[in-house]
Design an enzyme around this catalytic site. Structure first.
Site, mmCIF file in Angstrom:
data_model
loop_
_atom_site.group_PDB
_atom_site.id
_atom_site.type_symbol
_atom_site.label_atom_id
_atom_site.label_comp_id
_atom_site.label_asym_id
_atom_site.label_seq_id
_atom_site.Cartn_x
_atom_site.Cartn_y
_atom_site.Cartn_z
ATOM 1 N N GLN A 144 0.829 -1.395 -0.128
ATOM 2 C CA GLN A 144 -0.153 -0.084 0.089
ATOM 3 C C GLN A 144 0.747 1.187 0.098
ATOM 4 O O GLN A 144 0.336 2.163 -0.364
ATOM 5 C CB GLN A 144 -0.870 -0.219 1.180
ATOM 6 C CG GLN A 144 -1.955 -1.220 1.180
ATOM 7 C CD GLN A 144 -2.946 -1.100 2.230
ATOM 8 O OE1 GLN A 144 -2.718 -1.689 3.205
ATOM 9 N NE2 GLN A 144 -4.013 -0.155 2.176
ATOM 10 N N ARG B 199 4.109 -0.444 12.957
ATOM 11 C CA ARG B 199 3.549 -1.367 12.610
ATOM 12 C C ARG B 199 3.777 -1.490 11.061
ATOM 13 O O ARG B 199 3.003 -0.755 10.422
ATOM 14 C CB ARG B 199 2.221 -1.974 13.011
ATOM 15 C CG ARG B 199 1.705 -3.524 12.426
ATOM 16 C CD ARG B 199 0.553 -3.782 12.726
ATOM 17 N NE ARG B 199 0.022 -5.115 11.876
ATOM 18 C CZ ARG B 199 -1.089 -5.155 11.078
ATOM 19 N NH1 ARG B 199 -1.816 -4.260 11.108
ATOM 20 N NH2 ARG B 199 -1.075 -6.167 10.569
ATOM 21 N N HIS C 160 1.083 -9.544 4.608
ATOM 22 C CA HIS C 160 -0.192 -8.469 4.196
ATOM 23 C C HIS C 160 -0.493 -8.592 3.011
ATOM 24 O O HIS C 160 -0.365 -7.563 2.381
ATOM 25 C CB HIS C 160 0.132 -7.129 5.165
ATOM 26 C CG HIS C 160 -1.139 -6.361 5.184
ATOM 27 N ND1 HIS C 160 -1.075 -5.684 6.735
ATOM 28 C CD2 HIS C 160 -2.181 -6.002 4.587
ATOM 29 C CE1 HIS C 160 -2.387 -4.901 6.536
ATOM 30 N NE2 HIS C 160 -2.875 -5.110 5.288
ATOM 31 N N ASN D 160 -1.783 -10.970 8.311
ATOM 32 C CA ASN D 160 -2.828 -9.826 8.578
ATOM 33 C C ASN D 160 -4.083 -10.263 7.784
ATOM 34 O O ASN D 160 -4.141 -10.759 6.834
ATOM 35 C CB ASN D 160 -2.603 -8.661 7.666
ATOM 36 C CG ASN D 160 -3.572 -7.362 8.014
ATOM 37 O OD1 ASN D 160 -3.527 -7.015 9.004
ATOM 38 N ND2 ASN D 160 -4.217 -7.125 7.130
ATOM 39 N N GLU D 161 -5.295 -10.467 8.969
ATOM 40 C CA GLU D 161 -6.655 -10.767 8.590
ATOM 41 C C GLU D 161 -6.972 -12.102 7.563
ATOM 42 O O GLU D 161 -7.207 -11.873 6.445
ATOM 43 C CB GLU D 161 -7.036 -9.492 7.574
ATOM 44 C CG GLU D 161 -7.109 -8.338 8.641
ATOM 45 C CD GLU D 161 -7.643 -7.163 7.985
ATOM 46 O OE1 GLU D 161 -8.030 -7.009 6.664
ATOM 47 O OE2 GLU D 161 -7.774 -6.008 8.931
ATOM 48 N N ASN E 216 -7.672 -6.041 14.433
ATOM 49 C CA ASN E 216 -8.083 -5.007 13.495
ATOM 50 C C ASN E 216 -9.638 -4.975 13.705
ATOM 51 O O ASN E 216 -10.387 -5.595 13.325
ATOM 52 C CB ASN E 216 -7.754 -5.219 12.124
ATOM 53 C CG ASN E 216 -6.265 -5.373 11.785
ATOM 54 O OD1 ASN E 216 -5.539 -4.945 12.575
ATOM 55 N ND2 ASN E 216 -5.941 -5.606 10.377
ATOM 56 N N TYR F 25 -12.701 -1.869 12.485
ATOM 57 C CA TYR F 25 -13.425 -0.653 11.853
ATOM 58 C C TYR F 25 -14.642 -0.083 12.239
ATOM 59 O O TYR F 25 -15.034 1.045 12.305
ATOM 60 C CB TYR F 25 -13.134 -0.521 10.545
ATOM 61 C CG TYR F 25 -11.652 -0.636 10.226
ATOM 62 C CD1 TYR F 25 -11.058 0.695 9.944
ATOM 63 C CD2 TYR F 25 -10.829 -1.864 10.170
ATOM 64 C CE1 TYR F 25 -9.475 0.796 9.618
ATOM 65 C CE2 TYR F 25 -9.569 -1.933 9.813
ATOM 66 C CZ TYR F 25 -8.903 -0.510 9.387
ATOM 67 O OH TYR F 25 -7.780 -0.332 9.006
ATOM 68 N N GLU G 94 -5.209 -2.131 14.086
ATOM 69 C CA GLU G 94 -5.564 -1.329 13.066
ATOM 70 C C GLU G 94 -6.921 -0.725 13.625
ATOM 71 O O GLU G 94 -7.606 -1.267 14.149
ATOM 72 C CB GLU G 94 -5.747 -1.697 11.753
ATOM 73 C CG GLU G 94 -4.665 -2.057 11.061
ATOM 74 C CD GLU G 94 -4.806 -2.530 9.453
ATOM 75 O OE1 GLU G 94 -6.089 -2.498 9.076
ATOM 76 O OE2 GLU G 94 -4.120 -3.532 9.063
HETATM 77 C C1 GBH Z 1 -8.033 -3.475 6.434
HETATM 78 O O1 GBH Z 1 -8.690 -4.220 6.202
HETATM 79 C C2 GBH Z 1 -6.162 -3.660 6.008
HETATM 80 O O2 GBH Z 1 -5.768 -4.611 6.803
HETATM 81 C C3 GBH Z 1 -5.657 -2.501 5.499
HETATM 82 O O3 GBH Z 1 -4.751 -3.075 4.488
HETATM 83 C C4 GBH Z 1 -6.880 -1.734 4.805
HETATM 84 O O4 GBH Z 1 -6.017 -0.542 4.394
HETATM 85 C C5 GBH Z 1 -7.565 -1.258 6.179
HETATM 86 O O5 GBH Z 1 -8.439 -2.231 6.628
HETATM 87 C C6 GBH Z 1 -8.947 -0.328 5.570
HETATM 88 O O6 GBH Z 1 -9.878 -0.836 4.503
HETATM 89 O O7 GBH Z 1 -15.807 -2.182 -0.440
HETATM 90 O O8 GBH Z 1 -17.715 -3.197 0.363
HETATM 91 O O9 GBH Z 1 -16.186 -4.600 -0.605
HETATM 92 C C7 GBH Z 1 -10.065 -4.346 6.609
HETATM 93 C C8 GBH Z 1 -11.104 -5.096 6.004
HETATM 94 C C9 GBH Z 1 -11.700 -5.598 3.740
HETATM 95 C C10 GBH Z 1 -12.523 -3.961 4.857
HETATM 96 C C11 GBH Z 1 -12.107 -5.259 2.419
HETATM 97 C C12 GBH Z 1 -13.149 -3.409 3.679
HETATM 98 C C13 GBH Z 1 -14.026 -3.870 1.298
HETATM 99 C C14 GBH Z 1 -15.359 -3.905 1.598
HETATM 100 N N1 GBH Z 1 -11.386 -4.672 4.644
HETATM 101 N N2 GBH Z 1 -13.410 -4.400 2.669
HETATM 102 S S1 GBH Z 1 -16.079 -3.354 0.197
#
Ligand code: GBH
Length: 468
Positions: free
Chosen positions: A29, A86, A132, A178-179, A319, A321, A364
């Site tokens: 990224q 990280r 990742h 990661n995830e 992680n 959100y 995260e």
């Molecule tokens: C994390 O994933 C990642 O570890 C990181 O690299 C990333 O930049 C960060 O979150 C922010 O996204 O658009 O409806 O298809 C979190 C899990 C998986 C959440 C993909 C968003 C896309 C949803 N992410 N998901 S959609």
């Protein structure tokens, strides 16, 4: 920019004196330097160049050009007073072809070695993620990467061994993967992330995502155990895995079916990996009940591996959100999938603590602001500051009111970067990056985090800390 995130006001509640804060990134990224210094292609190099594009027409060949700007980026971080950084290692910089019999790339090793030294020189502790999402393209071509459990396990073990040998004397905290949920489901079931496997002819989406998960669990266990046996005594570090997951609220609290559904969602999301990894147990029974033999079975030998590896995990990497339910739970942020819901965060901290009893590190957390575009609007990012403030308050409540152990918090992300299939649209950074000039500008949320962590930790050991 919109500012309202919640009915709640940020309270700036205390956090423990030793609570560590930092920022997080991932190699693909931010780094750029896609083929610099002998790096081999990863599945993301391939995926981001597919035509028609699956990544909004954008790739990360250059991204933030962090590969050539580490000194600048570390200085910016240091100016914000972070304790921790990280980052992830690009496997194909270390072993361009990925496999255990393939040559090592010393120039790739030198890059991460210097990065670690520079961080330490600024008193920033490196937390290193081995994987990742950027598998070497060559192992995907050769055997399907995660789809071949034994091959992947052996190649990943070799790669991890090199990383521990070369960097481990200076790294106290490791993350294997990661995830895993995202790797299994997004990369191998719905195909929105590399390698987008399910879109290819002859794939089997009924079984493959679950095989991928199986591979990750066993590869993690192998590497955690290897670290404990060969490196931990001398290097004195810790290792674990990072799991993601929204919290799920029952649509209707009064309905036992809705409550079961929400709980089942957490089991499929988190316990899928958490139970085998942290408890050394089989997959949750509810997964077996739904998936039958689409879900792989651990052999007796594999169960033994899981049981021996489970106690090695020193923390739970979380992680997080957002929260989901059948109805809207808060105002929209800059991406559709993320809504501001600090109460859900607090509940999930409790759920994880109760199930796994490991110190939690929030590896995260963050959000893009609605309408955030260029530097003129992006720097005064009140929406993000408010999000951070509310989520930190939720941590304080979990620690002091609910008695959950939470040891650290890493904001996602250090800087605006390549948001995978969404390209350069959503900006999660606490530092703004102009992707034309690559100029960096610290956003107000960066200063906010610097100041609020100082304040919150001061409160915890001042006489005024009446909160406890
Ligand atoms: C994390 O994933 C990642 O570890 C990181 O690299 C990333 O930049 C960060 O979150 C922010 O996204 O658009 O409806 O298809 C979190 C899990 C998986 C959440 C993909 C968003 C896309 C949803 N992410 N998901 S959609």
């Amino acid at each position: 920019l919109e500012t309202a995130t919640s009915d709640r006001e940020v309270e700036a509640l205390p956090l423990p004196h030793g609570f560590q804060w930092g920022t997080a990134t991932a190699a693909y990224q931010i780094e750029g330097g896609a083929s610099q210094d002998g790096k081999g292609p990863s599945i993301w190099d391939t995926f981001s160049h597919l035509s028609p594009s699956r990544t909004n027409g954008e790739n990360a060949d250059v991204a933030c050009d962090h590969y050539n700007r580490t000194t600048v980026d570390i200085k910016l971080m240091a100016s914000l007073g972070v304790d921790v950084y990280r980052f992830s290692i690009a496997w194909s910089r270390i072993i361009p072809l990925g496999g255990r019999n393939d040559p090592i790339n010393e120039r790739g090793i030198a890059f991460y070695s210097n990065l670690i030294d520079e961080l330490l020189a600024h008193n920033i502790a490196p937390v290193v993620t081995l994987y990742h999402w950027d598998a070497p393209q060559a192992i995907y071509d050769r055997y399907g990467a995660f789809l071949n459990t034994e091959e992947f396990q052996a190649d990943f073990e070799n790669y991890a061994h090199i990383c521990f040998s070369r960097f481990g004397n200076r790294v106290r905290k490791w993350v294997t993967f990661n995830e895993p949920y995202i790797i299994s489901i997004f990369a191998h079931l719905n195909g929105t992330l590399a390698p987008g496997h399910c879109r290819a002819v002859g794939t089997d989406t009924k079984t493959e995502p679950w095989i991928v998960g199986h591979t990750i669990i066993l590869s993690h266990a192998t590497v955690a155990l290897m670290y404990a046996n060969e490196f931990r005594d001398t290097q004195k570090g810790e290792i674990s895995i990072v799991l993601n997951g929204h919290y799920y609220e029952p649509y209707d609290q009064a309905s036992s079916q809705d409550r079961d559904a929400a709980e089942r969602r957490l089991l499929f999301y988190i316990a899928w990996f958490g139970d085998p990894v942290f408890l050394g147990e089989d997959y949750p029974a509810v997964m077996r009940a739904y998936l039958g033999d689409r879900l792989p079975t651990f052999t007796a030998k594999q169960r033994e591996l899981l049981q021996r590896a489970a106690p090695v995990n020193a923390y739970y990497g979380m992680n997080h959100y957002s929260t989901n339910e059948g109805k809207t739970v808060g105002p929209a942020s800059g991406v559709a999938w993320l809504r501001v819901a600090p109460e859900g965060f607090r509940k999930l901290l409790n759920w994880i603590w109760k199930r796994y009893r490991l110190p939690i590190i929030v590896t995260e957390n963050g959000c893009p602001c609605p309408g955030e575009k260029d530097v003129s609007t992006a720097v005064d990012d009140k929406f993000r500051q408010n999000y951070f403030g509310l989520y930190l308050d939720a941590i304080s409540r979990a620690i002091y009111e609910d008695r959950v152990t939470v040891d650290g918090y890493y904001a996602w992300s250090l800087m605006d970067n390549y948001e995978w299939s969404a390209g350069y649209g959503p900006r999660f950074g606490i530092i703004h990056v102009d992707f034309e000039t690559l100029e960096r500008t610290i956003k107000n949320s960066g200063y906010y985090l610097r100041d609020t962590f100082m304040e919150r930790r001061r409160l915890s050991h001042s006489k005024d800390a009446t909160y406890i």
